[in-house]
Design a protein around this motif. Structure first.
Motif: not given
Length: 322
Positions: A91-106
Motif C-alpha cells: 500500500m503506497v501513496f505519492g504525487d505526480m506533480s513533477n511527472l505527468k499528473l493523471g491520478t484521477l484514473a483507475e
C-alpha cells in the motif's frame, strides 16, 4: 480503465470521462490500483491555462498532459522487471506533480523511486490528501524558512490543503503560529494548533502591529510590501500561492523588496523527494500531522465536483474515491 481528462484548455466543458487502456509497467515502474486521489489548485490552473505561462510547461495550443489529479493512494498490482524494493500488494501513496499528473484514473504507472509506504494509521482517502500540499508546506517551513523553536510565523491562507498542513508542521518545528483565515475557518485553525488567529474579514493585516520572523504566503493577495512591513529585520517572506499580481511583484521585485526592508524573499519551487513523503507518513502515524478533508467524492461525480471546486475556496482537501 476509467479516467477524467482534458484535451483542450477552457472551462468546465473541457472535462470528459474517458476509457483508456490500463498501463503496463516499464522496467523501473510499478502499476498502482488507485483507491483515492485528490486535486490541488494546480489542476484548476491547468484546466483554464490561468496564468497564461502554464502553457509554457503544459503545451501552448493544447495540453500535452491530458490527465488530471496530483495525489494518490493505492495498492501495487504490477512490478517492472527492475523493481526490487516493492512487492505486489504493498500500500503506497505519492504525487505526480513533477511527472505527468493523471491520478484521477483507475490505474497509474509510477516510477518506483517516487512512492512511499502509505501511513499505516490512515485510510487511503486520508493518505491521498497529504502528498503535494503537505510537502509544499514542509519545504517552505523547513528549507526556505528554516523555522526554529520560539520563532513567530504568520501563515497567510491558513486553510485548504497547504494552509492546514502548514499550521501543524510549523508547530512541530516549535514555531509560534499566527494563522490568517476567514471567519468560517477560525475554529479549525485553533484546533490544528494555531496560537493566534487573524480573521481577515474582520481585521486587515495592515492594521496588525505584531512583527514576525517568517511570513508564509500560502494564499497571498496583498502587495509584497504589506507582508514585508510585518516582518522583523532579517525576517523571511516565502511565497507559495495566491494572486497573480502578488506573484509577479514578488518575482520581479524580490531583490528590491529584500534590500529595502532588510529581509529575504523567496518563491517555493517544489522538489519531488520520497524522503519527504516518508517524513509525512511518520508524522501522520505519530498523530502530529492530521489530514483535513472537506469532501469525499465518488469518481462518478468527479466532473461535476471539479467544476464546483473551481468556483469556491476550500477549507480542506477534496478527495475522490475509485
Amino acid at each position: 480503465m476509467k479516467s477524467i481528462q482534458i484535451t483542450r484548455y477552457g472551462g468546465p466543458e473541457v472535462l470528459t470521462y474517458a476509457e483508456r487502456p490500463r498501463p503496463s509497467a516499464k522496467p523501473e515502474e510499478v502499476i498502482v490500483k488507485v483507491h483515492a486521489a485528490s486535486i490541488n489548485s494546480a489542476d484548476r490552473r491547468i484546466i483554464s491555462a490561468n496564468p497564461w505561462f502554464i502553457k509554457l510547461a503544459f503545451g501552448w495550443n493544447k495540453p500535452k498532459v491530458t490527465g488530471l489529479g496530483t495525489d494518490f493512494s493505492g495498492e501495487i498490482v504490477e512490478l517492472g522487471k527492475d523493481v526490487t524494493k516493492w512487492k505486489v500488494g504493498d500500500m503506497v501513496f505519492g504525487d505526480m506533480s513533477n511527472l505527468k499528473l493523471g491520478t484521477l484514473a483507475e490505474y497509474l504507472a509510477v516510477p518506483a523511486k517516487v512512492i512511499a509506504q502509505k501511513p499505516t494509521r490512515l485510510s487511503h482517502v486520508e493518505s491521498a490528501s497529504l502528498p503535494l500540499a503537505s510537502r509544499t508546506a514542509l519545504e517552505a517551513i523547513r528549507d526556505h524558512g528554516k523555522l526554529s523553536k520560539g520563532q513567530h510565523i504568520l501563515i497567510v491562507g491558513a486553510s485548504g490543503g497547504v494552509g492546514n498542513s502548514a499550521i501543524q508542521l510549523a508547530k512541530a518545528h516549535g514555531g509560534i503560529v499566527t494563522a490568517v483565515c476567514s471567519t468560517k475557518n477560525v475554529e479549525k485553525a485553533l484546533e490544528l494548533g494555531a496560537d493566534h488567529v487573524i480573521d481577515y474579514k474582520r481585521k486587515s493585516l495592515a492594521d496588525n502591529d505584531v512583527k514576525y520572523d517568517i511570513i508564509l504566503g500560502v494564499n497571498a493577495y496583498e502587495k509584497p510590501c504589506v507582508y514585508a512591513e510585518q516582518l522583523k529585520p532579517g525576517g523571511k517572506f516565502i511565497y507559495l500561492g495566491g494572486g497573480m499580481p502578488t506573484l509577479y511583484r514578488t518575482f520581479f521585485f524580490k531583490k528590491i523588496i529584500a534590500r529595502k526592508y532588510r529581509i529575504s524573499v523567496s518563491i517555493v519551487q517544489l522538489k519531488n523527494t520520497v524522503e519527504d513523503l516518508n517524513i509525512l507518513a511518520e508524522m501522520a502515524d505519530k498523530g502530529s500531522l492530521k489530514p483535513v478533508i472537506e469532501r469525499v467524492i465518488p469518481f462518478e461525480e468527479g466532473i461535476e465536483r471539479l467544476v464546483e471546486n473551481g468556483s469556491r475556496s476550500a477549507s480542506g482537501k477534496w478527495v475522490f474515491t475509485l
